[in-house]
Design a protein around this motif. Structure first.
Motif, PDB file in Angstrom:
ATOM      1  N   ALA A 159       0.334  -3.622 -10.774  1.00 46.82           N
ATOM      2  CA  ALA A 159       0.995  -3.935  -9.046  1.00 46.82           C
ATOM      3  C   ALA A 159       0.930  -5.517  -8.883  1.00 46.82           C
ATOM      4  N   ASP A 163       4.946  -6.860  -8.723  1.00 53.88           N
ATOM      5  CA  ASP A 163       5.324  -7.272  -7.367  1.00 53.88           C
ATOM      6  C   ASP A 163       5.734  -8.659  -7.490  1.00 53.88           C
ATOM      7  N   THR A 164       5.115  -9.301  -8.293  1.00 52.70           N
ATOM      8  CA  THR A 164       5.456 -10.914  -8.484  1.00 52.70           C
ATOM      9  C   THR A 164       6.534 -11.234  -9.115  1.00 52.70           C
ATOM     10  N   PRO A 168       7.572  -8.249  -3.400  1.00 47.78           N
ATOM     11  CA  PRO A 168       6.662  -7.746  -2.825  1.00 47.78           C
ATOM     12  C   PRO A 168       6.811  -6.307  -2.472  1.00 47.78           C
ATOM     13  N   ASP A 169       5.461  -5.617  -2.747  1.00 46.77           N
ATOM     14  CA  ASP A 169       5.783  -4.015  -2.630  1.00 46.77           C
ATOM     15  C   ASP A 169       6.415  -3.234  -3.378  1.00 46.77           C
ATOM     16  N   THR A 170       7.126  -3.811  -4.416  1.00 49.11           N
ATOM     17  CA  THR A 170       7.991  -2.998  -5.759  1.00 49.11           C
ATOM     18  C   THR A 170       7.290  -1.827  -6.302  1.00 49.11           C
ATOM     19  N   TRP A 171       5.876  -2.266  -6.775  1.00 44.27           N
ATOM     20  CA  TRP A 171       5.164  -1.340  -7.524  1.00 44.27           C
ATOM     21  C   TRP A 171       4.909   0.011  -6.687  1.00 44.27           C
TER      22      TRP A 171
END
Length: 279
Positions: A159, A163-164, A168-171
């Motif tokens: 995660a 996300d990095t 943000p919050d991609t995973w």
């Protein structure tokens, strides 16, 4: 839409059993995946590009289906570039390929093109990610992800990394098949962390004579655009496009626009030379 099943092949003639998938006929297009991925990453490109090209998508050394689960010195950009050069030489038509790399795979593709320009007809770099000389210290997220992996927190490590890299919050919003692929390749981060501070000398790209297309996602983190800015300044024959409604994983988020732009570029730089076997 369900994820398509992809056939798996093994190339003969390398020092390890490289797995790859392939589709289509015609001039070869070689797709190079990035971090935590493998040939399955290109599932939405295979059929579209195969309408006019022979599409080859290998899994790099150390990735699924033979993924490393601990740090291994054979895992490096240079080794992956050498492997792909051998893979190209083993193809039956004997022609240079159209080469497309994404993220870390774009650095592998760029390394291959710089080392073996005779093997590359065109080069496409999608959100290329790599440090260059003069960059500040490498971002700490590589090391934090490895720390969590070593502690057994695989989900936390993935995660943080995803996300990095993507935003943000991609995973949390990734589909099941993508998460499975990333989990399959989690152990590669233990080797990849050694590359975090290894720079690419930008003047090497300036020596390339092949046509190059730089692709970026409209919503990608800004660091990818800055790297494209630097490449655009030194490359001799360069085009640049932005894939709308997409971030770093642009070929998955907007495959129609991605595939269309790639095909436009490939078609505009068709290799019209006769086959080597032609009499």
């Amino acid at each position: 839409m369900p994820a398509p099943e992809l056939p798996q092949y093994r190339i003969q003639g390398l020092d390890y059993p490289m797995a790859y998938t392939a589709a289509g006929q015609g001039p070869a297009v070689l797709l190079v995946h990035g971090s935590l991925c493998d040939y399955r990453y290109w599932r939405w490109q295979l059929a579209a590009l195969a309408e006019r090209y022979r599409v080859l998508a290998p899994s790099l050394r150390g990735y699924w289906p033979a993924a490393y689960t601990k740090a291994d010195p054979r895992f490096s950009v240079e080794q992956h570039a050498r492997d792909l050069a051998d893979f190209i030489r083993l193809q039956p038509d004997g022609r240079p390929v159209h080469l497309l790399g994404h993220s870390r795979g774009a650095r592998v593709a760029l390394e291959l093109a710089c080392r073996n320009p005779e093997l590359v007809h065109t080069l496409i770099l999608a959100d290329p990610g790599f440090p260059v000389e003069g960059d500040p210290e490498p971002p700490a997220f590589h090391y934090e992800a490895v720390r969590k992996l070593e502690q057994g927190d695989i989900e936390g490590a993935l995660a943080d990394f995803v996300d990095t890299v993507n935003g943000p919050d991609t995973w949390r919003h990734m589909v099941g098949w993508f998460k499975t692929m990333v989990r399959n390749n989690a152990g590669t981060l233990l080797s990849q962390v050694r590359e975090a501070g290894l720079p690419f000398r930008m003047e090497r790209a300036g020596a390339l004579d092949c046509p190059v297309l730089l692709l970026g996602g409209a919503n990608s983190p800004a660091r990818y655009g800055r790297r494209q800015d630097m490449l655009q300044q030194v490359l001799q024959h360069v085009e640049r496009s932005v894939i709308p409604q997409a971030a770093h994983g642009m070929n998955l988020a907007n495959p129609l626009a991605f595939n269309r732009r790639v095909l436009e570029f490939l078609d505009s730089h068709a290799d019209t030379r006769p086959d080597k076997d032609a009499s």
